[in-house]
Motif scaffolding. Structure first.
Motif, PDB file in Angstrom:
ATOM      1  N   GLN A 452       0.821  -1.201   0.000  1.00 34.59           N
ATOM      2  CA  GLN A 452       0.000   0.000   0.000  1.00 34.59           C
ATOM      3  C   GLN A 452       0.866   1.268   0.000  1.00 34.59           C
ATOM      4  O   GLN A 452       0.507   2.288  -0.597  1.00 34.59           O
ATOM      5  N   VAL A 453       2.026   1.190   0.670  1.00 29.50           N
ATOM      6  CA  VAL A 453       2.925   2.347   0.693  1.00 29.50           C
ATOM      7  C   VAL A 453       3.468   2.617  -0.700  1.00 29.50           C
ATOM      8  O   VAL A 453       3.517   3.772  -1.157  1.00 29.50           O
ATOM      9  N   ILE A 454       3.858   1.558  -1.406  1.00 24.58           N
ATOM     10  CA  ILE A 454       4.398   1.720  -2.760  1.00 24.58           C
ATOM     11  C   ILE A 454       3.312   2.245  -3.705  1.00 24.58           C
ATOM     12  O   ILE A 454       3.551   3.115  -4.547  1.00 24.58           O
ATOM     13  N   LEU A 455       2.092   1.725  -3.558  1.00 22.88           N
ATOM     14  CA  LEU A 455       1.015   2.148  -4.448  1.00 22.88           C
ATOM     15  C   LEU A 455       0.652   3.619  -4.249  1.00 22.88           C
ATOM     16  O   LEU A 455       0.255   4.298  -5.208  1.00 22.88           O
ATOM     17  N   HIS A 456       0.790   4.109  -3.029  1.00 28.41           N
ATOM     18  CA  HIS A 456       0.421   5.495  -2.751  1.00 28.41           C
ATOM     19  C   HIS A 456       1.611   6.452  -2.832  1.00 28.41           C
ATOM     20  O   HIS A 456       1.443   7.653  -2.615  1.00 28.41           O
ATOM     21  N   SER A 457       2.803   5.934  -3.113  1.00 26.65           N
ATOM     22  CA  SER A 457       3.972   6.802  -3.201  1.00 26.65           C
ATOM     23  C   SER A 457       3.944   7.591  -4.500  1.00 26.65           C
ATOM     24  O   SER A 457       3.373   7.158  -5.506  1.00 26.65           O
ATOM     25  N   HIS A 458       4.567   8.757  -4.470  1.00 26.97           N
ATOM     26  CA  HIS A 458       4.577   9.624  -5.643  1.00 26.97           C
ATOM     27  C   HIS A 458       5.843  10.445  -5.605  1.00 26.97           C
ATOM     28  O   HIS A 458       6.433  10.683  -4.541  1.00 26.97           O
ATOM     29  N   ASP A 459       6.296  10.868  -6.753  1.00 29.14           N
ATOM     30  CA  ASP A 459       7.500  11.681  -6.827  1.00 29.14           C
ATOM     31  C   ASP A 459       7.216  13.093  -6.328  1.00 29.14           C
ATOM     32  O   ASP A 459       6.065  13.473  -6.100  1.00 29.14           O
ATOM     33  N   ALA A 460       8.283  13.857  -6.167  1.00 29.85           N
ATOM     34  CA  ALA A 460       8.159  15.198  -5.609  1.00 29.85           C
ATOM     35  C   ALA A 460       7.308  16.087  -6.504  1.00 29.85           C
ATOM     36  O   ALA A 460       7.550  16.160  -7.713  1.00 29.85           O
ATOM     37  N   PRO A 461       6.301  16.757  -5.948  1.00 29.67           N
ATOM     38  CA  PRO A 461       5.539  17.740  -6.747  1.00 29.67           C
ATOM     39  C   PRO A 461       6.424  18.914  -7.130  1.00 29.67           C
ATOM     40  O   PRO A 461       7.540  19.075  -6.630  1.00 29.67           O
ATOM     41  N   ILE A 462       5.914  19.772  -7.968  1.00 32.41           N
ATOM     42  CA  ILE A 462       6.722  20.834  -8.542  1.00 32.41           C
ATOM     43  C   ILE A 462       7.268  21.781  -7.471  1.00 32.41           C
ATOM     44  O   ILE A 462       8.405  22.269  -7.566  1.00 32.41           O
ATOM     45  N   ILE A 463       6.481  22.032  -6.417  1.00 32.20           N
ATOM     46  CA  ILE A 463       6.934  22.965  -5.376  1.00 32.20           C
ATOM     47  C   ILE A 463       8.110  22.375  -4.600  1.00 32.20           C
ATOM     48  O   ILE A 463       9.023  23.103  -4.184  1.00 32.20           O
ATOM     49  N   MET A 464       8.133  21.056  -4.421  1.00 32.12           N
ATOM     50  CA  MET A 464       9.254  20.411  -3.770  1.00 32.12           C
ATOM     51  C   MET A 464      10.391  20.136  -4.749  1.00 32.12           C
ATOM     52  O   MET A 464      11.559  20.068  -4.352  1.00 32.12           O
ATOM     53  N   ALA A 465      10.067  19.974  -6.018  1.00 29.10           N
ATOM     54  CA  ALA A 465      11.101  19.653  -7.014  1.00 29.10           C
ATOM     55  C   ALA A 465      11.949  20.872  -7.357  1.00 29.10           C
ATOM     56  O   ALA A 465      13.149  20.732  -7.649  1.00 29.10           O
ATOM     57  N   PHE A 466      11.340  22.059  -7.336  1.00 29.01           N
ATOM     58  CA  PHE A 466      12.091  23.261  -7.713  1.00 29.01           C
ATOM     59  C   PHE A 466      13.292  23.511  -6.798  1.00 29.01           C
ATOM     60  O   PHE A 466      14.414  23.736  -7.296  1.00 29.01           O
ATOM     61  N   PRO A 467      13.144  23.484  -5.463  1.00 30.05           N
ATOM     62  CA  PRO A 467      14.339  23.654  -4.615  1.00 30.05           C
ATOM     63  C   PRO A 467      15.391  22.578  -4.853  1.00 30.05           C
ATOM     64  O   PRO A 467      16.598  22.870  -4.832  1.00 30.05           O
ATOM     65  N   LEU A 468      14.954  21.341  -5.100  1.00 30.76           N
ATOM     66  CA  LEU A 468      15.914  20.277  -5.361  1.00 30.76           C
ATOM     67  C   LEU A 468      16.707  20.559  -6.634  1.00 30.76           C
ATOM     68  O   LEU A 468      17.926  20.330  -6.693  1.00 30.76           O
ATOM     69  N   LEU A 469      16.044  21.059  -7.640  1.00 35.46           N
ATOM     70  CA  LEU A 469      16.713  21.349  -8.909  1.00 35.46           C
ATOM     71  C   LEU A 469      17.734  22.478  -8.747  1.00 35.46           C
ATOM     72  O   LEU A 469      18.862  22.393  -9.271  1.00 35.46           O
ATOM     73  N   VAL A 470      17.372  23.518  -8.011  1.00 36.98           N
ATOM     74  CA  VAL A 470      18.304  24.632  -7.784  1.00 36.98           C
ATOM     75  C   VAL A 470      19.520  24.157  -6.990  1.00 36.98           C
ATOM     76  O   VAL A 470      20.676  24.494  -7.321  1.00 36.98           O
ATOM     77  N   LEU A 471      19.291  23.361  -5.958  1.00 36.19           N
ATOM     78  CA  LEU A 471      20.403  22.846  -5.162  1.00 36.19           C
ATOM     79  C   LEU A 471      21.272  21.891  -5.973  1.00 36.19           C
ATOM     80  O   LEU A 471      22.498  21.833  -5.772  1.00 36.19           O
ATOM     81  N   ALA A 472      20.658  21.159  -6.876  1.00 34.51           N
ATOM     82  CA  ALA A 472      21.444  20.278  -7.744  1.00 34.51           C
ATOM     83  C   ALA A 472      22.375  21.081  -8.637  1.00 34.51           C
ATOM     84  O   ALA A 472      23.537  20.700  -8.870  1.00 34.51           O
ATOM     85  N   MET A 473      21.898  22.217  -9.141  1.00 39.75           N
ATOM     86  CA  MET A 473      22.762  23.082  -9.944  1.00 39.75           C
ATOM     87  C   MET A 473      23.936  23.599  -9.103  1.00 39.75           C
ATOM     88  O   MET A 473      25.084  23.636  -9.569  1.00 39.75           O
ATOM     89  N   GLY A 474      23.645  23.993  -7.877  1.00 36.26           N
ATOM     90  CA  GLY A 474      24.728  24.430  -6.999  1.00 36.26           C
ATOM     91  C   GLY A 474      25.702  23.316  -6.678  1.00 36.26           C
ATOM     92  O   GLY A 474      26.913  23.542  -6.599  1.00 36.26           O
ATOM     93  N   SER A 475      25.191  22.088  -6.506  1.00 39.53           N
ATOM     94  CA  SER A 475      26.060  20.945  -6.210  1.00 39.53           C
ATOM     95  C   SER A 475      26.950  20.585  -7.384  1.00 39.53           C
ATOM     96  O   SER A 475      28.015  19.977  -7.196  1.00 39.53           O
ATOM     97  N   MET A 476      26.548  20.935  -8.589  1.00 46.59           N
ATOM     98  CA  MET A 476      27.354  20.620  -9.764  1.00 46.59           C
ATOM     99  C   MET A 476      28.333  21.730 -10.113  1.00 46.59           C
ATOM    100  O   MET A 476      29.495  21.462 -10.459  1.00 46.59           O
ATOM    101  N   PHE A 477      27.922  22.983 -10.016  1.00 44.61           N
ATOM    102  CA  PHE A 477      28.709  24.050 -10.633  1.00 44.61           C
ATOM    103  C   PHE A 477      29.305  25.052  -9.649  1.00 44.61           C
ATOM    104  O   PHE A 477      30.199  25.799 -10.045  1.00 44.61           O
ATOM    105  N   PHE A 478      28.811  25.118  -8.414  1.00 41.37           N
ATOM    106  CA  PHE A 478      29.293  26.157  -7.502  1.00 41.37           C
ATOM    107  C   PHE A 478      30.793  26.016  -7.244  1.00 41.37           C
ATOM    108  O   PHE A 478      31.540  27.001  -7.272  1.00 41.37           O
ATOM    109  N   GLY A 479      31.257  24.812  -6.970  1.00 38.34           N
ATOM    110  CA  GLY A 479      32.676  24.607  -6.702  1.00 38.34           C
ATOM    111  C   GLY A 479      33.548  24.955  -7.887  1.00 38.34           C
ATOM    112  O   GLY A 479      34.610  25.573  -7.741  1.00 38.34           O
ATOM    113  N   TYR A 480      33.109  24.572  -9.078  1.00 47.17           N
ATOM    114  CA  TYR A 480      33.891  24.862 -10.292  1.00 47.17           C
ATOM    115  C   TYR A 480      33.979  26.368 -10.542  1.00 47.17           C
ATOM    116  O   TYR A 480      35.045  26.892 -10.898  1.00 47.17           O
ATOM    117  N   ILE A 481      32.876  27.074 -10.353  1.00 46.66           N
ATOM    118  CA  ILE A 481      32.849  28.512 -10.637  1.00 46.66           C
ATOM    119  C   ILE A 481      33.665  29.294  -9.611  1.00 46.66           C
ATOM    120  O   ILE A 481      34.388  30.243  -9.964  1.00 46.66           O
TER     121      ILE A 481
END
Length: 686
Positions: A452-481
């Motif tokens: 039942q947990v697997i059936l009701h699980s869902h990926d991050a909605p857009i409001i939760m996905a946006f911060p993750l995407l921004v932090l992912a960009m920082g995790s990839m490029f901040f050190g290099y820049i």
């Protein structure tokens, strides 16, 4: 512009906290996020003006403490170190605010939660913008208070209560160190202003402080107390026990505490006070050793934790060890650079973990997950990227600071630096191992979750996905820049905000290291990741047999129970102190000596005196005549027997003897009159 950075988060906290009932849930979210977004834009402008344009700003607002001994003004210091910390703190806080609107959407107290987040950010801004130690201490205590409020946000949970109290009490130990440090600073420099203290350090190198009759070097004492404060806030070995338990709070709280605010305060304090630490080689040695041991301890403990958030928490503790021993090697720019890099991928890991927990109906045990890569592909990609940055995978953010720290440790050629290097190298292997273990048990293995947990699980909605995407960009490029700007050879990015003695410079030595030494951290990290995947995917039976063996069982218990630190503190230190306080101090001293010699004895003495004096009023004429007769005889006797004595002494002796004789005679009389037959006999005689 500068003052709005301080006031806007406070305005958002007050609006959501005091007026949340009137503006509603949506209003509280809108106000706090808008205030934080404007603050972030202003922080970017401050970074451009202060750090990139080289224009540090000092603002004196108003006098705070004015006396003949000390004058403290409420002011702000915006230099390169402050601007970097503002970018990190406010950026991560803004993303956590946005993430929380969806993650905490079902909580009835969302307004209070958003208010606490903004208040937490406000106090952290106070801490990093202070221009004196007293104002810094206000922010220092403020983030401790807000951590208590946020960890204990779900106050109806007993474990949350315990974790919040533990965090508060453990940090009190470090706070005492800061108070002693400020006292020593004022005693030595007669001021608590950063500018005055830092400029005066070379003039007081031979100044001593006498403690218990033993003279100590003032700079060493100051640095030692400052480091004790940093140990408490940044969860170094000995005062680290509060950090894993802080996971009892909501996941956005964990992301904010571990990535950008409370735990970074200790590292920031060491970097800010680099003009003092540079002149104490003894304390720098201690800082290096403690930081290296913390990195190793936390890495080994994270190997066998089963709670998703707890594994990431111990990785925070380990990375803080890297930052601290980098500062102990006088590489303050590298330590702060790793702090900024770590903020992005650690916030990414925690918020991704929050997305997993949110999807799995608040389940946090990795052993009850598995197979989520197909169910939560976006969250899996984000956590995979954050884990690679954490383990120092080449060309991601963590690679540009973590490897430099190890290279500096190797190039110093001292006992403490090589001790830190090898422990840091082993910790890099363990970090990669538990990071891959986390990914495998959560996303790649066969699922152990309920249907039942697997059936009701869902990926991050857009409001939760946006911060993750921004932090992912920082995790990839901040050190290099930012690498060449922050830690490149010849850079003047830091200006006067950080101080390094010329003999402690590290820039050129690391360029001359052999290529194999530079590749060794990457080799260890990749070996740890591949080892974890190989054993958990292909040879899991070997791990089971090792765990069931007598040695493996002892090793598992030792690491899983966090090196038994909690057991030692509870059974030996806390219980011993409680027993000592109750059985000896309270029972024997407080209720015994002090009570008998103090209030109880005084009360009983006066009661006895009043009882004896009251017996003088017996109502019998013969008693009064007898007293006067004996008194006259005694006075006459003393007048002739002690002619050499003064009148005062005679009077005192007379009164004392009269009191004794009277009391003794009355006690005898009372006992005599208690017999009825005797009373009748006396009456008949009279």
């Amino acid at each position: 512009m500068y003052l709005l950075i301080l006031t806007l988060p406070l305005l958002g906290a007050i609006s959501a906290g005091f007026f949340g009932k009137f503006i509603g849930r949506n209003g509280a979210m809108l106000v706090t996020i808008l205030c934080m977004f404007i603050t972030f834009l202003l922080a970017c402008l401050v970074f451009y003006e202060v750090a990139l344009s080289g224009s540090p700003t000092y603002i004196i607002l108003f006098p705070w403490i004015k006396s003949e001994m000390i004058n403290v003004y409420w002011g702000c210091l915006f230099d390169t170190l402050t601007s970097i910390m503002l970018i990190v703190v406010i950026c991560v806080s803004l993303l956590v605010h946005i993430f929380s609107t969806e993650y905490m959407s079902g909580d009835p107290h969302l307004q209070r939660f958003m208010s606490y987040l903004s208040l937490f950010t406000f106090f952290m801004i106070i801490l990093v913008t202070a221009d004196n130690f007293v104002q810094m201490f206000v922010g220092w205590e403020g983030v401790g208070l807000c951590s208590y409020l946020l960890i204990n946000f779900w106050f109806n949970r007993l474990q949350a209560n315990k974790a919040a109290i533990k965090a508060m009490l453990v940090n009190r130990v470090g706070d005492i160190g800061i108070i002693f440090a400020m006292a020593a600073i004022f005693y030595t420099f007669q001021s608590l202003e950063y500018a005055i203290v830092f400029a005066s350090v070379p003039a007081v190198l031979d100044h001593t402080v006498t403690i218990c009759g033993i003279p100590f070097n003032s700079i060493t004492i100051i640095c030692l107390f400052l480091f004790i404060g940093a140990v408490g806030k940044s969860a170094q070995l000995g005062l680290h026990t509060w950090l894993p338990d802080a996971m009892e709070g909501p996941t956005p709280v964990s992301a904010l505490i571990h990535a950008a605010t409370m735990v970074t305060a200790g590292v920031f304090l060491i970097a800010r006070c680099s003009p003092i630490f540079e002149y104490s080689s003894t304390v720098l040695f201690i800082v290096t050793i403690v930081g290296a041991m913390t990195a190793f301890f936390a890495a080994t403990t994270g190997l066998l934790q089963n709670d998703l958030k707890r594994v990431i928490a111990y990785s925070t503790c380990s990375q803080l060890g890297y930052m601290v021993f980098a500062c102990g090697l006088s590489a303050y720019p590298v330590g702060v650079f790793h702090l900024a890099n770590h903020a992005f991928f650690k916030a990414l890991l925690f918020l991704s973990a929050g997305s997993v927990i949110h999807a799995m109906s608040d389940e946090q045990d990795m052993r009850k997950m598995g197979g989520l890569a197909q169910v939560l592909p976006f969250t899996y990609a984000m956590m995979f990227l954050g884990s690679l940055a954490l383990m120092g995978f080449p060309f991601l953010t963590g690679f540009y600071s973590k490897d430099i720290i190890l290279e500096i440790a190797y190039s110093k050629y001292t006992f403490s630096s090589h001790f830190a290097y090898w422990l840091g190298l082993i910790s890099a292997f363990f970090t990669a191992f538990y990071s891959m273990r986390l990914l495998y048990l959560t996303f790649l293995s066969k699922t152990n979750a309920y249907k039942q947990v697997i059936l009701h699980s869902h990926d991050a909605p857009i409001i939760m996905a946006f911060p993750l995407l921004v932090l992912a960009m920082g995790s990839m490029f901040f050190g290099y820049i930012m690498k060449d700007m922050c830690i490149g050879i010849g850079t003047d990015f830091w200006g006067n905000s950080l101080f390094i003695l010329p003999k402690a410079s590290y820039y050129f030595e690391i360029e001359l290291l052999p290529g194999f030494i530079k590749l060794l951290p990457v080799i260890f990290s990749l070996s740890g990741a591949f080892s974890a995947y190989f054993y958990y995917h292909y040879n899991f039976k070997i791990l089971i047999d090792l765990k069931l063996s007598p040695f493996g069982k002892m090793l598992y218990i030792f690491f899983n129970r966090k090196w038994l630190f909690d057991k030692i503190y509870t059974a030996f230190i806390s219980q011993t102190i409680l027993t000592l306080c109750y059985e000896i101090i309270y029972k024997n001293v407080d209720r015994g000596i002090l009570e008998d010699m103090g209030p109880l004895n005084i009360g009983n003495t006066f009661a006895m005196i009043y009882a004896y004096i009251g017996k003088l009023q017996s109502g019998y004429l013969m008693h009064y005549l007898k007293t006067m007769f004996f008194g006259g005889i005694i006075l006459f006797m003393f007048s002739f027997v002690l002619p050499w004595s003064s009148l005062e002494l005679q009077t005192f002796i007379f009164g004392f003897v009269i009191l004794v004789i009277t009391n003794v005679s009355f006690i005898y009389q009372d006992n005599y009159f208690e017999q009825p037959e005797t009373v009748i006999t006396i009456k008949h005689i009279i």
